[in-house]
Scaffold this motif. Structure first.
Motif, PDB file in Angstrom:
ATOM      1  N   VAL A   1       3.000   6.531  -5.369  1.00  0.00           N
ATOM      2  CA  VAL A   1       4.315   6.066  -4.935  1.00  0.00           C
ATOM      3  C   VAL A   1       4.520   6.492  -3.481  1.00  0.00           C
ATOM      4  N   GLY A   2       4.654   5.535  -2.585  1.00  0.00           N
ATOM      5  CA  GLY A   2       4.830   5.843  -1.182  1.00  0.00           C
ATOM      6  C   GLY A   2       6.294   6.032  -0.813  1.00  0.00           C
ATOM      7  N   TYR A   3       6.534   6.847   0.196  1.00  0.00           N
ATOM      8  CA  TYR A   3       7.889   7.049   0.704  1.00  0.00           C
ATOM      9  C   TYR A   3       7.801   7.466   2.165  1.00  0.00           C
ATOM     10  N   ALA A   4       8.876   7.224   2.902  1.00  0.00           N
ATOM     11  CA  ALA A   4       8.891   7.565   4.322  1.00  0.00           C
ATOM     12  C   ALA A   4       9.535   8.914   4.582  1.00  0.00           C
ATOM     13  N   TYR A   5      10.703   9.161   3.988  1.00  0.00           N
ATOM     14  CA  TYR A   5      11.444  10.382   4.295  1.00  0.00           C
ATOM     15  C   TYR A   5      11.592  11.311   3.096  1.00  0.00           C
ATOM     16  N   ALA A   6      12.002  10.791   1.943  1.00  0.00           N
ATOM     17  CA  ALA A   6      12.436  11.721   0.901  1.00  0.00           C
ATOM     18  C   ALA A   6      12.123  11.299  -0.526  1.00  0.00           C
ATOM     19  N   ALA A   7      11.177  10.439  -0.751  1.00  0.00           N
ATOM     20  CA  ALA A   7      10.853  10.019  -2.113  1.00  0.00           C
ATOM     21  C   ALA A   7      12.137   9.656  -2.848  1.00  0.00           C
ATOM     22  N   LEU A   8      12.408  10.316  -3.986  1.00  0.00           N
ATOM     23  CA  LEU A   8      13.621  10.051  -4.759  1.00  0.00           C
ATOM     24  C   LEU A   8      14.590  11.222  -4.712  1.00  0.00           C
ATOM     25  N   GLY A   9      14.444  12.072  -3.715  1.00  0.00           N
ATOM     26  CA  GLY A   9      15.353  13.199  -3.576  1.00  0.00           C
ATOM     27  C   GLY A   9      15.305  14.130  -4.767  1.00  0.00           C
TER      28      GLY A   9
ATOM     29  N   ALA B   1       8.809  14.073 -16.337  1.00  0.00           N
ATOM     30  CA  ALA B   1       8.985  13.136 -17.447  1.00  0.00           C
ATOM     31  C   ALA B   1       7.801  12.183 -17.551  1.00  0.00           C
ATOM     32  N   TRP B   2       7.287  11.754 -16.398  1.00  0.00           N
ATOM     33  CA  TRP B   2       6.139  10.841 -16.397  1.00  0.00           C
ATOM     34  C   TRP B   2       4.898  11.535 -16.959  1.00  0.00           C
ATOM     35  N   ALA B   3       4.701  12.780 -16.604  1.00  0.00           N
ATOM     36  CA  ALA B   3       3.525  13.518 -17.091  1.00  0.00           C
ATOM     37  C   ALA B   3       3.520  13.613 -18.608  1.00  0.00           C
ATOM     38  N   VAL B   4       4.690  13.698 -19.211  1.00  0.00           N
ATOM     39  CA  VAL B   4       4.788  13.761 -20.671  1.00  0.00           C
ATOM     40  C   VAL B   4       4.531  12.388 -21.287  1.00  0.00           C
ATOM     41  N   ALA B   5       5.110  11.354 -20.676  1.00  0.00           N
ATOM     42  CA  ALA B   5       5.006  10.008 -21.240  1.00  0.00           C
ATOM     43  C   ALA B   5       3.671   9.337 -20.952  1.00  0.00           C
ATOM     44  N   HIS B   6       3.058   9.668 -19.790  1.00  0.00           N
ATOM     45  CA  HIS B   6       1.806   9.006 -19.384  1.00  0.00           C
ATOM     46  C   HIS B   6       0.808  10.044 -18.867  1.00  0.00           C
ATOM     47  N   PRO B   7       0.316  10.911 -19.708  1.00  0.00           N
ATOM     48  CA  PRO B   7      -0.584  11.974 -19.236  1.00  0.00           C
ATOM     49  C   PRO B   7      -1.891  11.465 -18.642  1.00  0.00           C
ATOM     50  N   ALA B   8      -2.289  10.260 -18.992  1.00  0.00           N
ATOM     51  CA  ALA B   8      -3.565   9.725 -18.491  1.00  0.00           C
ATOM     52  C   ALA B   8      -3.432   9.061 -17.125  1.00  0.00           C
ATOM     53  N   VAL B   9      -2.192   8.863 -16.648  1.00  0.00           N
ATOM     54  CA  VAL B   9      -1.967   8.201 -15.359  1.00  0.00           C
ATOM     55  C   VAL B   9      -1.074   9.098 -14.502  1.00  0.00           C
ATOM     56  N   PRO B  10      -1.655  10.015 -13.742  1.00  0.00           N
ATOM     57  CA  PRO B  10      -0.846  10.910 -12.908  1.00  0.00           C
ATOM     58  C   PRO B  10       0.006  10.135 -11.908  1.00  0.00           C
ATOM     59  N   LEU B  11       1.233  10.588 -11.709  1.00  0.00           N
ATOM     60  CA  LEU B  11       2.129   9.985 -10.743  1.00  0.00           C
ATOM     61  C   LEU B  11       2.066  10.798  -9.458  1.00  0.00           C
ATOM     62  N   MET B  12       1.594  10.174  -8.379  1.00  0.00           N
ATOM     63  CA  MET B  12       1.383  10.872  -7.110  1.00  0.00           C
ATOM     64  C   MET B  12       2.317  10.301  -6.055  1.00  0.00           C
ATOM     65  N   PHE B  13       3.044  11.177  -5.345  1.00  0.00           N
ATOM     66  CA  PHE B  13       3.896  10.747  -4.239  1.00  0.00           C
ATOM     67  C   PHE B  13       3.165  10.989  -2.929  1.00  0.00           C
ATOM     68  N   VAL B  14       3.119   9.947  -2.075  1.00  0.00           N
ATOM     69  CA  VAL B  14       2.418  10.040  -0.797  1.00  0.00           C
ATOM     70  C   VAL B  14       3.377   9.618   0.315  1.00  0.00           C
ATOM     71  N   GLN B  15       3.401  10.376   1.409  1.00  0.00           N
ATOM     72  CA  GLN B  15       4.321  10.098   2.503  1.00  0.00           C
ATOM     73  C   GLN B  15       3.643   9.251   3.576  1.00  0.00           C
ATOM     74  N   SER B  16       4.368   8.249   4.054  1.00  0.00           N
ATOM     75  CA  SER B  16       3.851   7.383   5.112  1.00  0.00           C
ATOM     76  C   SER B  16       5.034   6.856   5.910  1.00  0.00           C
ATOM     77  N   ASN B  17       5.106   7.220   7.180  1.00  0.00           N
ATOM     78  CA  ASN B  17       6.237   6.820   8.007  1.00  0.00           C
ATOM     79  C   ASN B  17       6.024   5.423   8.588  1.00  0.00           C
ATOM     80  N   THR B  18       6.034   4.432   7.687  1.00  0.00           N
ATOM     81  CA  THR B  18       5.892   3.035   8.081  1.00  0.00           C
ATOM     82  C   THR B  18       6.987   2.228   7.395  1.00  0.00           C
TER      83      THR B  18
END
Length: 305
Positions: free
Chosen positions: A93-101, A110-127
């Motif tokens: 999941v990309g974000y520029a400043y603050a993801a979802l705060g 919550a995602w780790a519990v519901a979808h342990p096989a698909v890690p949710l990764m936040f990546v920052q990109s100022n575009t």
């Protein structure tokens, strides 16, 4: 025509950076190599793309029409390279400043519990696409207008706007502020990915602005007292900084929070992700707890009762 990718990359880099020297630093090549690439592109296309008569190069009429197409070609090539790579198990999941705060941590758990096989990764990109068109994100958090037919978007919530000021600034003593109060000061603006523009104020009362690049530079100039800022509630929650106080802007329009993804390649578990984020925004109480900032008593008022 034999247009090469390195020629397009050099051309776009010069436009973005403003000089051949800075473009060379960005690309990690010599200035001469950048100059040759741009000249070769102009020869291939049969027209001048850049006006080199000024201290900073500027686009010609033809260059202005071509540069956005060049960006799209490079975006598509980057995407092809991403698709050609070995499939990654995580959802980025990309974000520029603050993801979802304040919701970011709760969503990840919550995602780790519901979808342990698909890690949710936040990546920052100022575009403008928060890493989506650059190929580093599968889905992106978007808080500003994104008009691009390649992407689909869905609203997940909305956020209040907050002013960011130096903790010694007069406005830091207030619980909340109004736009007219902020208009008296220089406002830091990130033209690439920020949510604030001078148009937030009436045409007759627009503030002076200072251009910055990215959240770290934005916070630094604010903490140093060089400017103030206006941002989404998520930034206030996710980016505390010594010397910076956040205050609710009571009369500013709220910011829509959207997720964006490639129209022809939606990410896995999209509906589930949208539902989880919407639930977090719906359940969250509005506003942000006020930061504690020491009250400074003016010298002439001390000792009076």
């Amino acid at each position: 025509m034999d247009v090469q990718l390195r020629q397009l990359r050099a051309f776009v880099a010069v436009v973005d950076e403003g000089t051949f020297t800075d473009a060379a630093l960005l690309l990690g090549v010599s200035q001469a190599a950048v100059s040759r690439s741009v000249a070769a592109l102009e020869t291939t296309l049969g027209t001048r793309l850049l006006d080199r008569s000024n201290q900073r190069v500027t686009l010609t009429g033809a260059g202005g029409r071509i540069v956005n197409r060049a960006r799209r070609v490079l975006d598509e090539v980057d995407r092809l390279e991403r698709i050609a790579q070995e499939a990654r198990p995580e959802l980025r999941v990309g974000y520029a400043y603050a993801a979802l705060g304040k919701h970011t941590r709760h969503l990840m758990k919550a995602w780790a519990v519901a979808h342990p096989a698909v890690p949710l990764m936040f990546v920052q990109s100022n575009t403008p696409t928060a890493g989506l068109s650059e190929g580093i994100a599968d889905i992106a958090v978007i808080r500003r207008a994104l008009v691009d037919e390649r992407f689909d978007m869905a609203s997940v919530g909305c956020e209040a706007r907050y002013a960011a000021v130096d903790t010694e600034h007069p406005l830091a003593r207030r619980r909340s502020v109004r736009l007219e109060q902020l208009a008296r000061y220089t406002v830091a603006i990130d033209k690439r990915s920020g949510t604030t523009t001078p148009e937030l104020w009436p045409a007759t009362t627009r503030p002076r602005t200072k251009t910055v690049d990215g959240v770290d530079e934005w916070l630094t100039v604010i903490a140093g007292g060089q400017a103030i800022g206006v941002t989404a509630e998520a930034t206030a929650n996710q980016n505390p900084r010594p010397g910076v106080a956040y205050r609710l802007v009571t009369d500013a329009p709220r910011i829509d929070v959207r997720l964006a993804w490639w129209k022809d390649d939606p990410p896995p578990c999209l509906d589930t992700l949208l539902a989880m984020i919407r639930e977090l925004y719906t359940a969250a109480p509005p506003g942000l707890p006020r930061q504690r900032v020491p009250m400074v008593v003016p010298p002439r008022a001390r000792g009076r009762h």
